[in-house]
Design an enzyme around this catalytic site. Sequence first.
Site, PDB file in Angstrom:
ATOM      1  N   LYS A  22       0.992  -1.179   0.073  1.00 40.59           N
ATOM      2  CA  LYS A  22       0.059  -0.176   0.022  1.00 40.59           C
ATOM      3  C   LYS A  22       0.777   1.270   0.077  1.00 40.59           C
ATOM      4  CE  LYS A  22      -1.833   1.764   4.245  1.00 40.59           C
ATOM      5  NZ  LYS A  22      -1.375   3.001   4.498  1.00 40.59           N
ATOM      6  N   ASN A  23       1.996   1.426   0.896  1.00 42.24           N
ATOM      7  CA  ASN A  23       2.679   2.551   1.024  1.00 42.24           C
ATOM      8  C   ASN A  23       3.664   2.745   0.036  1.00 42.24           C
ATOM      9  OD1 ASN A  23       1.277   2.967   3.340  1.00 42.24           O
ATOM     10  ND2 ASN A  23       2.817   2.763   4.791  1.00 42.24           N
ATOM     11  N   CYS A 119      -5.964  12.286  12.454  1.00 44.09           N
ATOM     12  CA  CYS A 119      -6.599  10.907  12.490  1.00 44.09           C
ATOM     13  C   CYS A 119      -6.470  10.242  13.838  1.00 44.09           C
ATOM     14  CB  CYS A 119      -6.120  10.103  11.305  1.00 44.09           C
ATOM     15  SG  CYS A 119      -4.613   9.300  11.414  1.00 44.09           S
ATOM     16  N   ARG A 124      -0.631  14.231  12.889  1.00 42.90           N
ATOM     17  CA  ARG A 124       0.031  14.080  11.740  1.00 42.90           C
ATOM     18  C   ARG A 124       0.079  15.330  10.973  1.00 42.90           C
ATOM     19  NH1 ARG A 124      -2.037   8.458   9.321  1.00 42.90           N
ATOM     20  NH2 ARG A 124       0.092   8.454   8.357  1.00 42.90           N
ATOM     21  N   ASP A 311       3.688   0.601  12.224  1.00 37.65           N
ATOM     22  CA  ASP A 311       2.866  -0.194  11.525  1.00 37.65           C
ATOM     23  C   ASP A 311       2.600  -1.412  12.022  1.00 37.65           C
ATOM     24  OD1 ASP A 311       2.300   2.286  10.157  1.00 37.65           O
ATOM     25  OD2 ASP A 311       2.771   1.828   8.399  1.00 37.65           O
ATOM     26  N   ARG A 403      -9.024  -0.396   3.905  1.00 37.11           N
ATOM     27  CA  ARG A 403      -8.270   0.765   3.352  1.00 37.11           C
ATOM     28  C   ARG A 403      -6.909   0.149   3.095  1.00 37.11           C
ATOM     29  NH1 ARG A 403      -5.330   4.819   5.007  1.00 37.11           N
ATOM     30  NH2 ARG A 403      -5.186   4.541   7.298  1.00 37.11           N
TER      31      ARG A 403
HETATM   32  C1  UD1 Z   1       0.964   6.278   3.301  1.00 35.50           C
HETATM   33  C2  UD1 Z   1       2.307   5.870   4.163  1.00 35.50           C
HETATM   34  O1  UD1 Z   1       3.415   5.754   3.512  1.00 35.50           O
HETATM   35  N1  UD1 Z   1       2.052   6.026   5.356  1.00 35.50           N
HETATM   36  C3  UD1 Z   1       3.171   5.653   6.319  1.00 35.50           C
HETATM   37  C4  UD1 Z   1       3.949   6.989   6.594  1.00 35.50           C
HETATM   38  O2  UD1 Z   1       2.974   8.108   7.165  1.00 35.50           O
HETATM   39  P1  UD1 Z   1       3.735   9.720   6.973  1.00 35.50           P
HETATM   40  O3  UD1 Z   1       4.509   9.663   6.014  1.00 35.50           O
HETATM   41  O4  UD1 Z   1       2.141  10.255   7.418  1.00 35.50           O
HETATM   42  O5  UD1 Z   1       4.045   9.533   8.534  1.00 35.50           O
HETATM   43  P2  UD1 Z   1       5.632  10.218   8.879  1.00 35.50           P
HETATM   44  O6  UD1 Z   1       6.727   9.508   8.562  1.00 35.50           O
HETATM   45  O7  UD1 Z   1       5.422  11.447   7.929  1.00 35.50           O
HETATM   46  O8  UD1 Z   1       5.330  10.779  10.295  1.00 35.50           O
HETATM   47  C5  UD1 Z   1       6.570  10.586  10.953  1.00 35.50           C
HETATM   48  C6  UD1 Z   1       6.184  11.459  12.405  1.00 35.50           C
HETATM   49  O9  UD1 Z   1       6.649  12.622  11.930  1.00 35.50           O
HETATM   50  C7  UD1 Z   1       5.517  13.701  12.177  1.00 35.50           C
HETATM   51  N2  UD1 Z   1       5.472  14.605  11.149  1.00 35.50           N
HETATM   52  C8  UD1 Z   1       5.283  14.169   9.627  1.00 35.50           C
HETATM   53  C9  UD1 Z   1       5.437  15.156   8.677  1.00 35.50           C
HETATM   54  C10 UD1 Z   1       5.405  16.617   8.922  1.00 35.50           C
HETATM   55  O10 UD1 Z   1       5.302  17.284   7.888  1.00 35.50           O
HETATM   56  N3  UD1 Z   1       5.305  16.937  10.158  1.00 35.50           N
HETATM   57  C11 UD1 Z   1       5.502  16.006  11.282  1.00 35.50           C
HETATM   58  O11 UD1 Z   1       5.268  16.399  12.479  1.00 35.50           O
HETATM   59  C12 UD1 Z   1       4.489  12.790  12.291  1.00 35.50           C
HETATM   60  O12 UD1 Z   1       3.273  13.500  13.024  1.00 35.50           O
HETATM   61  C13 UD1 Z   1       4.841  11.656  12.899  1.00 35.50           C
HETATM   62  O13 UD1 Z   1       4.943  11.831  14.107  1.00 35.50           O
HETATM   63  O14 UD1 Z   1       4.925   6.714   7.408  1.00 35.50           O
HETATM   64  C14 UD1 Z   1       4.448   6.255   8.951  1.00 35.50           C
HETATM   65  C15 UD1 Z   1       5.633   6.081   9.750  1.00 35.50           C
HETATM   66  O15 UD1 Z   1       6.282   4.768   9.295  1.00 35.50           O
HETATM   67  C16 UD1 Z   1       3.494   5.025   8.652  1.00 35.50           C
HETATM   68  O16 UD1 Z   1       2.758   4.752   9.921  1.00 35.50           O
HETATM   69  C17 UD1 Z   1       2.433   4.941   7.669  1.00 35.50           C
HETATM   70  O17 UD1 Z   1       2.017   3.966   7.066  1.00 35.50           O
HETATM   71  C1  PEP Z   2      -0.869   4.718   9.169  1.00 27.77           C
HETATM   72  C2  PEP Z   2      -0.948   3.762   8.050  1.00 27.77           C
HETATM   73  O1  PEP Z   2      -1.359   4.457   6.700  1.00 27.77           O
HETATM   74  P1  PEP Z   2      -1.650   5.970   6.486  1.00 27.77           P
HETATM   75  O2  PEP Z   2      -0.591   6.792   6.572  1.00 27.77           O
HETATM   76  O3  PEP Z   2      -2.056   5.616   4.934  1.00 27.77           O
HETATM   77  O4  PEP Z   2      -2.727   6.240   7.336  1.00 27.77           O
HETATM   78  C3  PEP Z   2      -0.634   2.481   8.028  1.00 27.77           C
HETATM   79  O5  PEP Z   2      -0.542   2.022   7.064  1.00 27.77           O
HETATM   80  O6  PEP Z   2      -0.475   1.645   9.056  1.00 27.77           O
END
Ligand code: UD1
Ligand code: PEP
Length: 423
Positions: A22-23, A119, A124, A311, A403
Amino acid sequence: MDKLLIHGGRRLNGDVTISGAKNAALPELCAALLTAEPVTLTNVPRLQDVNTTLKLLRNMGARAERSESQPDQVLIDAGSVTSPEAPYDLVKTMRASILVLGPLLARFGEATVSLPGGCAIGSRPVDQHIKGLQAMGAEITVEHGYIIAKARKLKGVRITTDMVTVTGTENLLMAATLADGETVLENAAQEPEIPDLAEMLIAMGAKIEGHGTSKIRVQGVERLHGLAGPVGHRIVPDRIEAGTFLCAVAATGGDVVLKNACASHLEAVIEKLREAGVAIEAGENHIRVTSDARLKAVSFRTSEYPAFPTDMQAQFMALNCVAEGASRVTETIFENRFMHVNELVRLGARIEVDGHTAMVQGVEQLSGATVMATDLRASASLVIAGLVADGETIVDRIYHLDRGYDQMEAKLRGIGADIERVK
Ligand SMILES: CC(=O)N[C@H]1[C@@H](OP(=O)(O)OP(=O)(O)OC[C@H]2O[C@@H](n3ccc(=O)[nH]c3=O)[C@H](O)[C@@H]2O)O[C@H](CO)[C@@H](O)[C@@H]1O
Ligand SMILES: C=C(OP(=O)(O)O)C(=O)O
């Protein structure tokens, strides 16, 4: 609303094929926006998030369809995009919609993307995506809940994100492919989905080095081309789906071969499973998991790749609930990712949460009950718990599961679980 009805206590045996990640699928579908030529992706998982992304791309005017004859193949033609916009109605159901921002801005010089909301697992924010694009010369304002971004031409710069962010790295990487000059992404995420995206971009003509490390270098090019042919880009196997099945078999006992699975992407999880007493044999393209005796509880802490993935936290916690002894589970990525705890407790688990840490005291048996899924991986942990619980478990609100898991109940039934989808 669909629910899962599970009768626990069956061992799992046989083999199961792991779908594409998915990711990786979500950023790679968005990467097709970087070119006016058609792009083919294969090994595309059948997920609600993929359907939402296809809808999002069609809403912009692109052609984005799953092949009828080959359902794991998707064709995207973004040559006809007329409106570089991602509306709230679509973004609100899937946070990863933010991944259209970088590609749209890089190719069209403008993008209007709804801010994703918070969420269940945390707030996030996407400030790092915005700051990175601003550093590349974009003018960005946030108005009426929308990110409005403009840039005649993005320019290459050095960007060090404040934290490691997976989709942040992906957005900036995609934007940098069409920027003027060199972009260096420091503190880049190293999750396997990032090198997979980079390989796809390279096949489209991008110049990228260092992907899979914390420093990615991108030399911007004038244009990217499409990826036609029967294979196009093949999406990497879903390590989290594979890890979920490993935990399910570890919990129920049994002997299962995961086909199309990549063990090297799951080293931290496999190490913990071995510590718990699970036998794992890692092959080139498969993983065999065998579990017989009661497992030992294992403590772990989530962190960025290559450490233990957030995850997989909920699914491994379900395993600890029925293991022998006490364990400590520490979540360091998301501030609110223990939503499954109260539901696991309803099934008879003994867990206490203190801030970012959950203390789990293993019990001999869980007892089936009706529980509610709150997010994607929480749902998977409840399914695992239901598979080992005594009697009947109903997991409600499984739209979260749909999802991100490709036909989970059919795959589990295929290896002997007593599980069905009911209305
Ligand atoms: C679609 C996808 O690939 N989703 C994955 C992606 O989510 P996603 O990319 O949303 O997660 P991030 O790696 O960005 O988040 C890591 C941390 O950084 C923080 N943060 C992130 C961006 C930002 O602009 N500011 C900020 O503060 C977030 O709140 C979190 O605490 O990586 C997560 C962490 O491995 C996984 O759980 C999700 O499954
Ligand atoms: C948190 C997850 O996905 P998303 O970033 O798409 O919400 C996940 O795959 O566990």
